[in-house]
Scaffold this active site. Structure first.
Site, mmCIF file in Angstrom:
data_model
loop_
_atom_site.group_PDB
_atom_site.id
_atom_site.type_symbol
_atom_site.label_atom_id
_atom_site.label_comp_id
_atom_site.label_asym_id
_atom_site.label_seq_id
_atom_site.Cartn_x
_atom_site.Cartn_y
_atom_site.Cartn_z
ATOM 1 C CB SER A 171 -5.679 -2.306 1.828
ATOM 2 O OG SER A 171 -5.027 -1.394 0.927
ATOM 3 C CB SER A 172 -7.251 -0.190 -3.090
ATOM 4 O OG SER A 172 -6.574 1.037 -2.622
ATOM 5 C CB CYS A 173 -1.859 -1.461 -1.588
ATOM 6 S SG CYS A 173 -1.907 -2.017 0.121
ATOM 7 C CE1 TYR B 267 -1.792 -2.433 5.924
ATOM 8 C CE2 TYR B 267 -1.946 -1.891 3.427
ATOM 9 C CZ TYR B 267 -2.574 -2.125 4.826
ATOM 10 O OH TYR B 267 -3.817 -1.426 5.116
ATOM 11 C CE LYS C 144 -4.837 -5.342 5.944
ATOM 12 N NZ LYS C 144 -6.189 -5.340 6.565
ATOM 13 C CG HIS D 284 -2.350 6.526 4.941
ATOM 14 N ND1 HIS D 284 -3.032 5.993 5.929
ATOM 15 C CD2 HIS D 284 -1.614 5.491 4.247
ATOM 16 C CE1 HIS D 284 -2.902 4.519 5.871
ATOM 17 N NE2 HIS D 284 -1.908 4.369 5.028
ATOM 18 C CD1 TRP E 211 7.932 14.201 1.268
ATOM 19 C CD2 TRP E 211 7.856 11.779 1.177
ATOM 20 N NE1 TRP E 211 8.457 13.774 2.382
ATOM 21 C CE2 TRP E 211 8.490 12.367 2.420
ATOM 22 C CE3 TRP E 211 7.728 10.442 0.848
ATOM 23 C CZ2 TRP E 211 9.445 11.597 3.187
ATOM 24 C CZ3 TRP E 211 8.359 9.578 1.717
ATOM 25 C CH2 TRP E 211 9.069 9.879 2.921
HETATM 26 N N1 LIG Z 1 -6.303 3.991 6.252
HETATM 27 C C1 LIG Z 1 -6.579 3.896 4.987
HETATM 28 O O1 LIG Z 1 -6.352 4.424 4.208
HETATM 29 C C2 LIG Z 1 -7.099 2.516 4.647
HETATM 30 C C3 LIG Z 1 -7.288 2.283 3.579
HETATM 31 C C4 LIG Z 1 -7.549 1.189 2.843
HETATM 32 C C5 LIG Z 1 -7.665 -0.076 3.779
HETATM 33 N N2 LIG Z 1 -7.644 0.178 5.007
HETATM 34 C C6 LIG Z 1 -7.822 -0.905 6.079
HETATM 35 O O2 LIG Z 1 -8.704 -0.565 6.898
HETATM 36 C C7 LIG Z 1 -8.587 -1.394 8.430
HETATM 37 C C8 LIG Z 1 -8.341 -0.031 9.172
HETATM 38 O O3 LIG Z 1 -7.573 0.769 8.913
HETATM 39 P P1 LIG Z 1 -7.381 2.161 9.872
HETATM 40 O O4 LIG Z 1 -6.840 3.466 8.862
HETATM 41 O O5 LIG Z 1 -8.668 2.285 10.725
HETATM 42 O O6 LIG Z 1 -6.161 1.852 10.630
HETATM 43 P P2 LIG Z 1 -5.873 2.555 12.137
HETATM 44 O O7 LIG Z 1 -6.649 3.852 12.295
HETATM 45 O O8 LIG Z 1 -4.511 2.294 12.593
HETATM 46 O O9 LIG Z 1 -6.638 1.463 13.155
HETATM 47 C C9 LIG Z 1 -6.296 0.272 13.208
HETATM 48 C C10 LIG Z 1 -6.465 -0.567 14.662
HETATM 49 O O10 LIG Z 1 -6.229 -1.791 14.819
HETATM 50 C C11 LIG Z 1 -5.536 -1.890 16.066
HETATM 51 N N3 LIG Z 1 -4.720 -2.982 16.324
HETATM 52 C C12 LIG Z 1 -3.336 -2.805 15.673
HETATM 53 N N4 LIG Z 1 -2.547 -3.981 16.077
HETATM 54 C C13 LIG Z 1 -3.571 -4.553 17.029
HETATM 55 C C14 LIG Z 1 -3.070 -5.684 17.920
HETATM 56 N N5 LIG Z 1 -1.901 -6.113 17.851
HETATM 57 N N6 LIG Z 1 -4.037 -6.006 18.677
HETATM 58 C C15 LIG Z 1 -5.350 -5.403 18.852
HETATM 59 N N7 LIG Z 1 -5.722 -4.225 18.083
HETATM 60 C C16 LIG Z 1 -4.709 -3.827 17.149
HETATM 61 C C17 LIG Z 1 -5.293 -0.654 16.602
HETATM 62 O O11 LIG Z 1 -5.481 -0.487 17.883
HETATM 63 P P3 LIG Z 1 -4.798 0.661 18.897
HETATM 64 O O12 LIG Z 1 -5.956 1.783 18.910
HETATM 65 O O13 LIG Z 1 -4.530 0.248 20.217
HETATM 66 O O14 LIG Z 1 -3.584 1.190 18.020
HETATM 67 C C18 LIG Z 1 -6.256 0.376 15.853
HETATM 68 O O15 LIG Z 1 -7.613 0.271 16.737
HETATM 69 C C19 LIG Z 1 -7.142 -2.042 7.910
HETATM 70 O O16 LIG Z 1 -7.615 -3.491 7.824
HETATM 71 C C20 LIG Z 1 -6.614 -1.302 6.955
HETATM 72 O O17 LIG Z 1 -5.971 -2.212 6.016
HETATM 73 C C21 LIG Z 1 -7.437 1.447 5.613
#
Ligand SMILES: NC(=O)c1ccc[n+]([C@@H]2O[C@H](COP(=O)([O-])OP(=O)(O)OC[C@H]3O[C@@H](n4cnc5c(N)ncnc54)[C@H](OP(=O)(O)O)[C@@H]3O)[C@@H](O)[C@H]2O)c1
Length: 317
Positions: A109-111, A138, A142, A181, A204
């Protein structure tokens, strides 16, 4: 074995916003896709992860599973954000190596970059100064994932590498009232304000923080591109390279949703980092660029929000 040509690809986190977009993107590829719901495979459980790799023998892995949330959720539960994300990353990356996976792509992630990074943020600013406090736990987790991939590559010669996406949005986002978010949170609040005929919506912070947003289908396309590179960078930024203030974002979302009331700010709430715009030079040089501009992406996202709402499938977790 060159895993670019390998057959079985395990997508961890396939039900999440990014993972489901990545799954859609790879559906027509030559890979046999492997995925498992959390109730059959808890990635925080090392034994289950090992067993899964042993039983399914993936050739490649894309790790898009994580515990993800906005400022509020991060401030409320730093222990969970640190522990779960370190466990998931270390279990999957270590199991991949143990089970002879030669290629793994980790979503960071960019953070991970310092709070006061020079803008736009270059990949080499990693660990050059302190992190933003509101999501430090977090971000540290990462960074560990990224560093573990880098260490495997250096020590064992496997192609474990990472992408660092900016803020994502699109179908399947989390619309929880407190844990979401900023973009999905605003989209929901403007929609509800429109439906209720509310005179004002309070956002916010000061509204001056600047953020960049990438549509999740573009992210999936970038993941596919980077995963196909013969010699990928150890980590690479993925974004649009463009940013805007949170207040400007709020006005754009209000327009897309059709909300005509007033927009107020609440400076007593945290802004997070003052700016977070990624330098996209490296990925552009490698040959990838985003296609979905913010306004178009917001229109697509509002349509999927309405569909998810209508079919009782709006995600709130
Ligand atoms: N969203 C953003 O803005 C953003 C920005 C930059 C980077 N990212 C990165 O992109 C990636 C995905 O993010 P996202 O936004 O797609 O998140 P998300 O929609 O919350 O999806 C996360 C996934 O991880 C699964 N998960 C979490 N804990 C688990 C566990 N203990 N065992 C098995 N599966 C588990 C969740 O399963 P369930 O479906 O069962 O909950 C879900 O399918 C992450 O690495 C995040 O850091 C996201």
């Amino acid at each position: 074995m060159e895993t670019r040509n390998s057959k079985r690809l395990f997508i961890a986190g396939h039900r999440g916003m990014a993972g489901s977009a990545i799954l859609r993107r790879f559906k027509d590829s030559d890979f046999e896709l492997l995925y498992a719901d959390r109730d059959e495979l808890d990635l925080c459980d090392a034994g289950q992860v090992d067993q899964y790799f042993s039983a399914h023998r993936p050739d490649g892995v894309i790790l898009a599973a994580a515990k993800v949330g906005g400022i509020f959720a991060n401030e409320q539960s730093p222990v969970d954000f640190l522990t779960d994300n370190v466990l998931m990353a270390t279990h999957v990356i270590n199991a991949a190596f143990r089970h002879s996976v030669r290629r793994l792509l980790y979503l960071g992630s960019s953070c991970i970059y310092p709070r006061d990074s020079e803008q736009p943020i270059q990949e080499n600013s990693l660990l050059s100064a302190p992190l933003e406090k509101t999501n430090e736990a977090y971000a540290l987790a990462k960074i560990i994932g990224l560093k573990l991939c880098q260490a495997y590559r250096s020590q064992h010669g496997v192609q474990f590498h990472s992408v660092m996406p900016t803020n994502l949005y699109g179908a399947g986002d989390n619309y929880h009232r407190e844990n979401s978010h900023v973009l999905p949170g605003l989209l929901r609040r403007f929609h509800e304000a429109k439906v209720a005929g509310a005179e004002s919506v309070v956002i916010w912070g000061t509204g001056t923080a600047r953020r960049e947003f990438l549509h999740v289908d573009d992210l999936a396309d970038a993941v596919c591109f980077v995963f196909g590179l013969a010699d990928p960078p150890e980590w690479v930024n993925v974004g649009t390279g463009n940013d805007l203030t949170i207040l400007a974002l709020a006005h754009l979302i209000a327009d897309v949703v059709g909300y005509q009331g007033e927009i107020q700010i609440d400076p007593s709430r945290p802004d997070g980092a003052p700016a977070k715009r990624l330098d996209m030079t490296l990925l552009h040089q490698l040959g990838w660029k985003h296609r979905i501009e913010l306004e178009d992406g917001l229109k697509m996202t509002y349509r999927s929000f309405l569909q998810e709402l209508d079919s009782d499938a709006l995600r709130e977790s």
